[in-house]
Design a protein around this motif. Structure first.
Motif, PDB file in Angstrom:
ATOM      1  N   VAL A 286     -38.396  26.170  49.395  1.00  0.00           N
ATOM      2  CA  VAL A 286     -37.900  27.158  50.346  1.00  0.00           C
ATOM      3  C   VAL A 286     -37.528  28.403  49.557  1.00  0.00           C
ATOM      4  O   VAL A 286     -36.724  28.336  48.618  1.00  0.00           O
ATOM      5  CB  VAL A 286     -36.689  26.634  51.135  1.00  0.00           C
ATOM      6  N   LEU A 287     -38.131  29.519  49.921  1.00  0.00           N
ATOM      7  CA  LEU A 287     -37.902  30.782  49.224  1.00  0.00           C
ATOM      8  C   LEU A 287     -36.992  31.660  50.071  1.00  0.00           C
ATOM      9  O   LEU A 287     -37.274  31.925  51.240  1.00  0.00           O
ATOM     10  CB  LEU A 287     -39.231  31.514  48.981  1.00  0.00           C
ATOM     11  N   SER A 288     -35.903  32.130  49.487  1.00  0.00           N
ATOM     12  CA  SER A 288     -34.934  32.944  50.210  1.00  0.00           C
ATOM     13  C   SER A 288     -34.567  34.157  49.382  1.00  0.00           C
ATOM     14  O   SER A 288     -34.649  34.136  48.153  1.00  0.00           O
ATOM     15  CB  SER A 288     -33.681  32.118  50.518  1.00  0.00           C
ATOM     16  N   ARG A 289     -34.149  35.202  50.049  1.00  0.00           N
ATOM     17  CA  ARG A 289     -33.681  36.388  49.320  1.00  0.00           C
ATOM     18  C   ARG A 289     -32.277  36.172  48.759  1.00  0.00           C
ATOM     19  O   ARG A 289     -31.782  36.989  47.981  1.00  0.00           O
ATOM     20  CB  ARG A 289     -33.677  37.613  50.236  1.00  0.00           C
ATOM     21  N   GLY A 290     -31.591  35.091  49.183  1.00  0.00           N
ATOM     22  CA  GLY A 290     -30.278  34.784  48.626  1.00  0.00           C
ATOM     23  C   GLY A 290     -29.191  35.694  49.118  1.00  0.00           C
ATOM     24  O   GLY A 290     -28.294  36.073  48.372  1.00  0.00           O
ATOM     25  N   TYR A 291     -29.214  36.030  50.432  1.00  0.00           N
ATOM     26  CA  TYR A 291     -28.201  36.928  50.991  1.00  0.00           C
ATOM     27  C   TYR A 291     -26.817  36.298  50.879  1.00  0.00           C
ATOM     28  O   TYR A 291     -26.595  35.168  51.287  1.00  0.00           O
ATOM     29  CB  TYR A 291     -28.530  37.222  52.458  1.00  0.00           C
ATOM     30  N   LYS A 292     -25.853  37.048  50.319  1.00  0.00           N
ATOM     31  CA  LYS A 292     -24.482  36.577  50.101  1.00  0.00           C
ATOM     32  C   LYS A 292     -24.477  35.230  49.401  1.00  0.00           C
ATOM     33  O   LYS A 292     -23.947  34.235  49.886  1.00  0.00           O
ATOM     34  CB  LYS A 292     -23.705  36.512  51.422  1.00  0.00           C
ATOM     35  N   ALA A 293     -25.129  35.192  48.250  1.00  0.00           N
ATOM     36  CA  ALA A 293     -25.256  33.936  47.508  1.00  0.00           C
ATOM     37  C   ALA A 293     -23.921  33.509  46.937  1.00  0.00           C
ATOM     38  O   ALA A 293     -23.007  34.304  46.719  1.00  0.00           O
ATOM     39  CB  ALA A 293     -26.276  34.110  46.392  1.00  0.00           C
ATOM     40  N   SER A 294     -23.840  32.211  46.663  1.00  0.00           N
ATOM     41  CA  SER A 294     -22.652  31.626  46.038  1.00  0.00           C
ATOM     42  C   SER A 294     -22.688  31.905  44.539  1.00  0.00           C
ATOM     43  O   SER A 294     -23.610  32.521  44.006  1.00  0.00           O
ATOM     44  CB  SER A 294     -22.640  30.113  46.274  1.00  0.00           C
ATOM     45  N   GLN A 295     -21.671  31.412  43.831  1.00  0.00           N
ATOM     46  CA  GLN A 295     -21.638  31.566  42.377  1.00  0.00           C
ATOM     47  C   GLN A 295     -22.808  30.837  41.724  1.00  0.00           C
ATOM     48  O   GLN A 295     -23.223  31.189  40.626  1.00  0.00           O
ATOM     49  CB  GLN A 295     -20.314  31.034  41.834  1.00  0.00           C
ATOM     50  N   GLU A 296     -23.327  29.819  42.402  1.00  0.00           N
ATOM     51  CA  GLU A 296     -24.483  29.096  41.866  1.00  0.00           C
ATOM     52  C   GLU A 296     -25.790  29.837  42.136  1.00  0.00           C
ATOM     53  O   GLU A 296     -26.856  29.386  41.730  1.00  0.00           O
ATOM     54  CB  GLU A 296     -24.559  27.696  42.494  1.00  0.00           C
ATOM     55  N   GLY A 297     -25.722  30.973  42.856  1.00  0.00           N
ATOM     56  CA  GLY A 297     -26.924  31.759  43.116  1.00  0.00           C
ATOM     57  C   GLY A 297     -27.656  31.355  44.367  1.00  0.00           C
ATOM     58  O   GLY A 297     -28.764  31.827  44.603  1.00  0.00           O
TER      59      GLY A 297
ATOM     60  N   ALA B  48     -34.141  38.037  44.929  1.00  0.00           N
ATOM     61  CA  ALA B  48     -34.341  39.251  45.710  1.00  0.00           C
ATOM     62  C   ALA B  48     -35.820  39.571  45.868  1.00  0.00           C
ATOM     63  O   ALA B  48     -36.237  40.147  46.874  1.00  0.00           O
ATOM     64  CB  ALA B  48     -33.611  40.425  45.051  1.00  0.00           C
ATOM     65  N   ASN B  49     -36.629  39.193  44.873  1.00  0.00           N
ATOM     66  CA  ASN B  49     -38.076  39.372  44.922  1.00  0.00           C
ATOM     67  C   ASN B  49     -38.696  38.020  45.252  1.00  0.00           C
ATOM     68  O   ASN B  49     -38.797  37.134  44.402  1.00  0.00           O
ATOM     69  CB  ASN B  49     -38.589  39.878  43.581  1.00  0.00           C
ATOM     70  N   ARG B  50     -39.110  37.843  46.513  1.00  0.00           N
ATOM     71  CA  ARG B  50     -39.586  36.526  46.917  1.00  0.00           C
ATOM     72  C   ARG B  50     -40.991  36.214  46.407  1.00  0.00           C
ATOM     73  O   ARG B  50     -41.408  35.067  46.400  1.00  0.00           O
ATOM     74  CB  ARG B  50     -39.485  36.388  48.440  1.00  0.00           C
ATOM     75  N   ILE B  51     -41.706  37.237  45.963  1.00  0.00           N
ATOM     76  CA  ILE B  51     -42.971  36.960  45.278  1.00  0.00           C
ATOM     77  C   ILE B  51     -42.678  36.290  43.941  1.00  0.00           C
ATOM     78  O   ILE B  51     -43.301  35.278  43.581  1.00  0.00           O
ATOM     79  CB  ILE B  51     -43.764  38.267  45.085  1.00  0.00           C
ATOM     80  N   ALA B  52     -41.706  36.842  43.216  1.00  0.00           N
ATOM     81  CA  ALA B  52     -41.296  36.227  41.949  1.00  0.00           C
ATOM     82  C   ALA B  52     -40.739  34.826  42.186  1.00  0.00           C
ATOM     83  O   ALA B  52     -40.993  33.909  41.399  1.00  0.00           O
ATOM     84  CB  ALA B  52     -40.249  37.111  41.260  1.00  0.00           C
TER      85      ALA B  52
END
Length: 365
Positions: free
Chosen positions: A91-102, A123-127
């Protein structure tokens, strides 16, 4: 949370008064500017831009509006169906408001509920996709909240529409909640209408007709959010909380839908408290909740799984039991079959294309 509620009251038209009409007029003007930028962006991707493709098939799960439509339960549903086919999903996510674990709350929940799936926030979902393929050897990617993220190519585009608030009050942001015009549904390979049990049959039929008015051939699947039990903050199944003296809290996009689900289970909280969507809880927030429970003489607290995974990391000493309601997305009618056929067709076409791309050249070549 009060500001968010006030905003919804304004754009929905429920708020009256001298300032309401000019306020909506100002937001409408801003939405015209936003709409112009979105139309230019979509035209760029429709006519000129070439998306980046991963070496594995990609399934996008997205929506047309801001707010919760059930994307995380849908991503979990897909991961499990892919695992049943012997495939390792990411599952690929942009990580909006991520936790300390990212990890964002969606990925924290996916990691807990489906540990076989790889969760990548970037932030780069291609990466993120290349990382999942090259480092973790995944065989298919689920792009979370991906409908407007058009830089990454997808083999299957699933769009979720909430039956209780389908098109964001009919206006683009900020006058309404639409991220893009409704005609964006022309890009969808399937539409999943969620929370169908909270919409009258006539309204559901009108919604289906509106969707097919934009994309006549698109499969439309109906779904509900089905409660499946309760868990503690560590994710362990527990008995339902006490029905009397129950406090309910959450930091999600649609808290009223959560409250409606509890009501459908004949659970009426004695008190409720809402935080903004994707709220990142702090030790100070925990102390507020603890004081609220003590002062209100509450016997138990209930929240969502998204909130639970974040609270678990704080390891607080709770004065009363804290439980999370588990919810799964469930397809109605022949929805499972329709989506299964789309997934199998996508996988087959991707495999055929891959074989063709790697075929040995003939002598005439």
């Amino acid at each position: 949370m009060e500001a968010e509620s006030s905003y919804i009251e304004l754009i929905s038209g429920r708020r009256g008064g001298l300032l309401a009409v000019p306020g909506r007029g100002l937001l409408r003007g801003l939405s015209w500017g936003y709409g112009g930028l979105i139309r230019l962006r979509n035209r760029y991707y429709d006519r000129w831009a070439l998306p980046a493709w991963l070496a594995v098939p990609v399934i996008s799960v997205g929506n047309l509006t801001v707010g919760g439509t059930g994307k995380t339960p849908m991503a979990l549903w897909l991961c499990r169906r892919l695992l049943e086919r012997g495939l390792k999903p990411a599952v690929l996510s942009r990580g909006y408001k991520a936790s300390q674990e990212g990890l964002a709350d969606e990925l924290l929940l996916i990691s807990r509920r489906c540990p076989e799936a790889v969760a990548v926030a970037h932030a780069n979902r291609i990466a993120a996709g290349h990382l999942a393929v090259n480092q973790y050897g995944v065989q298919v990617a689920v792009l979370d909240d991906g409908f407007q993220h058009r830089r990454l190519g997808r083999d299957l585009d699933l769009v979720l529409v909430d039956a209780t608030r389908p098109f964001g009050y009919g206006h683009l942001l900020p006058r309404g909640l639409l991220r893009e015009p409704i005609r964006g549904l022309q890009r969808a390979d399937a539409v999943v209408v969620t929370r169908c049990d909270q919409c009258p049959a006539r309204g559901l039929a009108d919604l289906d007709a509106a969707i097919r008015g934009v994309n006549p051939q698109v499969p439309v699947v109906h779904a509900v959010h089905r409660p499946t039990g309760f868990a503690d903050l560590a994710g362990r199944p527990v008995h339902p909380p006490a029905r009397s003296g129950l406090g309910c809290f959450a930091g999600i996009a649609r808290p009223e839908a959560f409250a409606r689900t509890l009501a459908d289970m004949n659970i009426t909280p004695a008190d409720i408290r809402w935080w903004p969507d994707h709220h990142v809880y702090t030790p100070a927030d925990v102390e507020v909740i603890r004081s609220w429970a003590r002062e209100g003489r509450l016997k138990a607290l209930v929240t969502t799984e998204k909130d639970a995974v974040k609270l678990a990391a704080l390891e607080a000493d709770w004065p009363v039991p804290v439980t999370a309601l588990r919810v799964e997305i469930e397809m109605l009618g022949d929805g499972d079959r329709i989506l299964a056929e789309l997934i199998d067709t996508m996988l087959s076409e991707h495999e055929e294309a891959d074989v063709h791309d790697h075929a040995e050249p003939t002598e005439t070549e």
